[in-house]
Design an enzyme around this catalytic site. Structure first.
Site, PDB file in Angstrom:
ATOM      1  N   CYS B  87      -1.612   3.392   6.396  1.00 50.87           N
ATOM      2  CA  CYS B  87      -0.639   4.707   6.936  1.00 50.87           C
ATOM      3  C   CYS B  87       0.559   5.536   6.567  1.00 50.87           C
ATOM      4  O   CYS B  87       0.019   6.193   5.279  1.00 50.87           O
ATOM      5  CB  CYS B  87       0.229   3.741   8.395  1.00 50.87           C
ATOM      6  N   HIS B 196      -4.946   1.167  10.434  1.00 51.10           N
ATOM      7  CA  HIS B 196      -4.456  -0.012  10.386  1.00 51.10           C
ATOM      8  C   HIS B 196      -4.690  -1.891  10.528  1.00 51.10           C
ATOM      9  O   HIS B 196      -5.072  -1.853  11.554  1.00 51.10           O
ATOM     10  CB  HIS B 196      -3.738  -0.904  11.696  1.00 51.10           C
ATOM     11  N   GLU B 198      -4.072  -4.667   9.854  1.00 52.50           N
ATOM     12  CA  GLU B 198      -3.098  -6.157   9.625  1.00 52.50           C
ATOM     13  C   GLU B 198      -3.235  -5.838  11.681  1.00 52.50           C
ATOM     14  O   GLU B 198      -2.745  -6.629  11.785  1.00 52.50           O
ATOM     15  CB  GLU B 198      -2.064  -5.757   9.656  1.00 52.50           C
TER      16      GLU B 198
END
Lengths: 90, 233
Positions: B87, B196, B198
């Site tokens: 991002c 994302h 994560e």
């Protein structure tokens, strides 16, 4: 103290989402008027005012051109359209 | 041995702790790095996390891209160290010219947050080698400036060289050209993407899938891919 003005615009061929949103708003505001807003497109750019301490030397001009090209704008998406050094030699 | 993966915190970073957690869940040691230092602390790989560094002033990622630690990150990327930009981290990578093109405001002007389908287009990078090309995965997407753009020549080169790492599936969420969600560099060690990974590393805390709510863990393989790439060196 001299002020140098750098103008940066999104590239003409690329979508400018901010400008597009403002164009839409202008058209909505004037939709009751027969002639419309009379404005077909808005593009939004940036104006940087760089205050400098000393005289605007050729060396400083070159540095400002570099800063404008490398940091103030991203050549992938924007163009530096004008640098006004506050004199006729800009 | 346990590999050490660094996560750089910038002023305005938001997801650095999530990235650290993902690294630990993948089996590596997470190392905190600081934007203002010229010190990579001897890490084996680097993650540039999401967030809004410097409030997205100037251009998203632009000020972070010239912060002190980025000179070390750029040097390390040049030597082949795995670098992942997520991002805002992806925006930094394009501003630092480690990846081609640029990212602008979403075409519809809205911030968007959704569980996003992606297709893996290049499974031969340091961050995607645990996928197969063509795999469809689900990763959360959340950004305001995610529209990928490049001039026609760059776009042609990126496509021709197989440097598109991920493409959005279904409705294009932000107007990105060619549905591009993520890119890799020529060598395959640098990867950047808007969604994302994560946030999709632990069941119960990930995106919804067809199997169950919040069960998606497709993101974990980004990090295990890096470990595999490091082990292969």
């Amino acid at each position: 103290m001299p002020t140098i003005v750098v103008d940066v615009m999104p590239k003409a061929e690329l979508l400018d989402p901010q400008g597009k949103a403002v164009t839409g708003a202008l058209n909505r505001l004037s939709s009751s008027r027969e002639s419309g807003s009379g404005i077909s497109e808005v593009r939004i750019g940036k104006r940087f005012e760089l205050t400098v301490e000393g005289p605007v030397t050729e060396e400083l001009r070159e540095r400002v051109r570099e800063i404008a090209a490398d940091i103030l704008s991203n050549s992938v998406i924007e163009d530096v359209v004008n640098i006004d050094f506050g004199d006729d030699a800009s | 041995m346990t590999f050490r993966i660094g996560v750089v915190t910038f002023p305005g970073s938001l997801d650095e702790r999530d990235a650290q957690r993902a690294i630990r869940l993948a089996g590596a040691e997470a190392v905190e790095l600081w934007h203002g230092e010229h010190d990579l602390k001897g890490v084996d790989a680097i993650v540039l996390p999401g967030g809004f560094s410097y409030g997205d002033y100037l251009r998203a990622g632009a000020i972070a891209a010239v912060s002190p630690i980025m000179s070390e990150v750029i040097d390390a990327a040049g030597t082949g160290m795995p670098v992942l930009g997520i991002c805002n981290g992806f925006q930094m990578l394009v501003e630092a010219h480690l990846l081609p093109g640029g990212l602008i405001r979403n075409a519809h002007q809205q911030f968007i947050r959704r569980d996003q389908g992606l297709r893996v287009e290049n499974a031969d990078t340091a961050w995607t080698n645990e996928f197969a090309t063509g795999d469809e995965i689900i990763i959360p997407l959340k950004n305001g400036d995610g529209g990928y753009i490049a001039d026609a020549e760059t776009l042609k080169r990126v496509e021709g060289e197989g440097r598109v790492a991920f493409r959005y599936t279904g409705l294009n969420p932000n107007g990105s050209l060619n549905d591009i969600a993520g890119l890799t560099n020529e060598r395959g060690n640098v990867v950047g993407l808007m969604p994302h990974p994560e946030h999709a590393v632990e069941a119960g805390f990930g995106p919804d899938t067809e199997v169950a709510m919040r069960s998606g863990v497709d993101g974990l393989r980004f990090f295990t891919s890096a470990l595999r790439a490091l082990a292969a060196v």
